[in-house]
Every structure is written in structure tokens, then in C-alpha cells.
Design a protein around this motif. Sequence first.
Motif, short mmCIF file in Angstrom:
data_model
loop_
_atom_site.label_atom_id
_atom_site.label_comp_id
_atom_site.label_asym_id
_atom_site.label_seq_id
_atom_site.Cartn_x
_atom_site.Cartn_y
_atom_site.Cartn_z
N PRO A 66 45.54 -3.92 4.79
CA PRO A 66 44.72 -5.06 5.31
C PRO A 66 45.34 -5.53 6.72
N PRO A 67 44.18 -6.11 7.40
CA PRO A 67 44.86 -6.47 8.95
C PRO A 67 45.12 -8.13 8.83
N GLY A 199 42.20 -3.24 -0.44
CA GLY A 199 43.72 -3.57 -0.32
C GLY A 199 43.74 -4.91 0.06
N ALA A 200 42.63 -5.54 0.40
CA ALA A 200 42.66 -7.09 0.97
C ALA A 200 42.54 -7.75 -0.45
N PRO A 220 41.00 -2.83 9.18
CA PRO A 220 42.16 -2.42 8.35
C PRO A 220 42.75 -1.08 8.89
N GLY A 221 44.02 -0.98 8.66
CA GLY A 221 44.71 0.12 8.99
C GLY A 221 44.68 1.30 7.69
N LEU A 222 45.59 2.51 8.13
CA LEU A 222 45.56 3.41 6.97
C LEU A 222 46.76 4.20 7.09
N ASN A 241 47.68 1.72 12.66
CA ASN A 241 48.06 0.38 12.58
C ASN A 241 46.83 -0.40 12.32
N PRO A 242 46.76 -1.37 11.71
CA PRO A 242 45.43 -2.32 11.56
C PRO A 242 45.38 -3.20 12.80
N THR A 243 44.07 -3.43 13.06
CA THR A 243 43.78 -4.34 14.30
C THR A 243 43.78 -5.70 13.69
N PRO A 244 44.45 -6.78 14.35
CA PRO A 244 44.35 -8.31 13.90
C PRO A 244 43.00 -8.67 14.08
N GLY A 245 42.68 -9.72 13.34
CA GLY A 245 41.44 -10.16 13.39
C GLY A 245 41.34 -10.99 14.66
#
Length: 284
Positions: A66-67, A199-200, A220-222, A241-245
Motif C-alpha cells: 500500500p502507498p 494489503g491496505a 499501490p506498489g507490487l 514501488n508505490p506512488t504516494p498519495g
Amino acid sequence: MGQGQQYFRNYRQEQSLTQRRIIVSGILVLILVGVLIGRLFYLQVIEYDRYKTKANENRVMLIPEPPPRGLIYDRNGLVLADNRPIHSLTITPERVESYSSLKKELDGILDITPEEWDAFNDKRKSYRRPYQSITLKQQLTDKEWAKLSVNLYKWDAVQVEAQLTRYYPYGEAFAHAVGYVGRITEKDLLRVEPEIYQGALYIGKSGVEDFYEKELFGIPGLSKSEVNARGRIMSELERQNPTPGSDVHLHLDARLQQYAYDSLGNYKGSVIAIDPNTGGFGLG
């Protein structure tokens, strides 16, 4: 002479019978070898892509990440909603041999409430992604973390994971405007894409947190990892990598809001300030 001819005749008959048996056996062996070769060809050539995919699914595990949730600021750049790191106790269901034994052992180390076990079991029944860890207890204290760490070697299914939780510096003074986040429920998943929230732990429940959920949540990343037969991660093959909100900047003035909140005290009422130039307003 008669006996010799009879013996010779019997010998020829037995030899002929033996030859026929050898020929029949050879034909059967050739048929079986042909069937085996045909089966191998079917599995390794015709069905190659299918079984390769199945093998990779057993060998490779996709782990969602989760980001970090976007922050919420007032008009002057003061943080109204922040992220803080915590340590949580998580369990991977596929690695649990006996839930009754695990529950007894964990309850002897940590104070885990029946509500936390119920929430874990509800998530366990609804999660479809294999080998995905599920949070049992959040925000472990330093003492709980230490007690758990010295016992982790006993269980393959139990981990302590670092996670981010929401923190509101101004507390209830902004609760009606900023809102709050809470644990994701089955009802929440009906209004979002469930795959994205794998996952969040949290989702916006009210106020700005709810209204700007899509912007605040991010992408979200994976992680693609290689696992052994027991599901233990051996190596990471690929990572996205996840992208932050996105951060949200409000017209609210934190200091003015706090002043209005303190001034009202125990009285019921509201204070509204509007900027005629921008239309932005603050609520107290």
C-alpha cells in the motif's frame, strides 16, 4: 525316429510360440513408449505455456504494497493529518498449522482482545490473495515488540511488520472537517476497487479524508518474490514501488480554528470565516 520327430515338432512349436510372445511384447512396449512420448510431447510442447504459468504461480508470489497516504495541510502549511510509523503483529494464514495452538501461544505473550481475533478471522475469510499477511494487532508497544521478537523463531506464520498509521496533531478540534480514517470493511470495498486496496488497512471514513480518498490514497506498489514450497520468501525478483498519495491543502487556518474551538469551550455553536477573494472558508 518317431520320438525324435515328435520332439523336434514340439521344439519348433515352442520356439514359434516364444517368438510370437516376444513380438507381441515388443509391440506392446512400443505402444507404451509411444503413449509415453505422446504424453510428454503433450505436456512439454502443447501444454507448455499452461504448466509454465502454473509453476510460476507456485514459485512466484505477488505481494501488494500500500502507498503512503497523502498529507493534509492548512492554508499556512501546518500539517492537519500526518503519517506515523508503527509496528504491527501480522499472520500469514497459509503457514498456520493450528489456529487454536497459535492463539493459545500468542495470548500467553501479548494481550490480544477477542475483538482483534474476530477482526482477523473476518479478514482471513475474505482475503483471496495467497500468502498475504493479515494484521492481528496494531501499534505494538516497545515492551510488546520486545516480548514478541524473542519468540518469533517459533512460528513461520508470525511476523512483525512496520506500517504507517494516521496521526492528527490537532485532535478533535479538526475532527468534523478533516474527518478520520478507519479499518477497511466489506462495505467500504463496495465503493472502491478491491484489487487496489489489497494489503491496505485504512480508508477515509468522513470529512476531507473521505471526500478526497482517491487523491489521498495513491497508487499501490507490487513486489514479485520467489518463494519455497512453504511459502517463505527466498528472493525478490522484481519490484514496483508505490506512488504516494497527493497532499491536500485546505483553506482552513489551524491557529484560527484552534482559537475558535477553545473560545467555544463547552458551548454548542459554530464559527465561519470566509475569504471573499477566493471563496475559501474555515469552520470552527
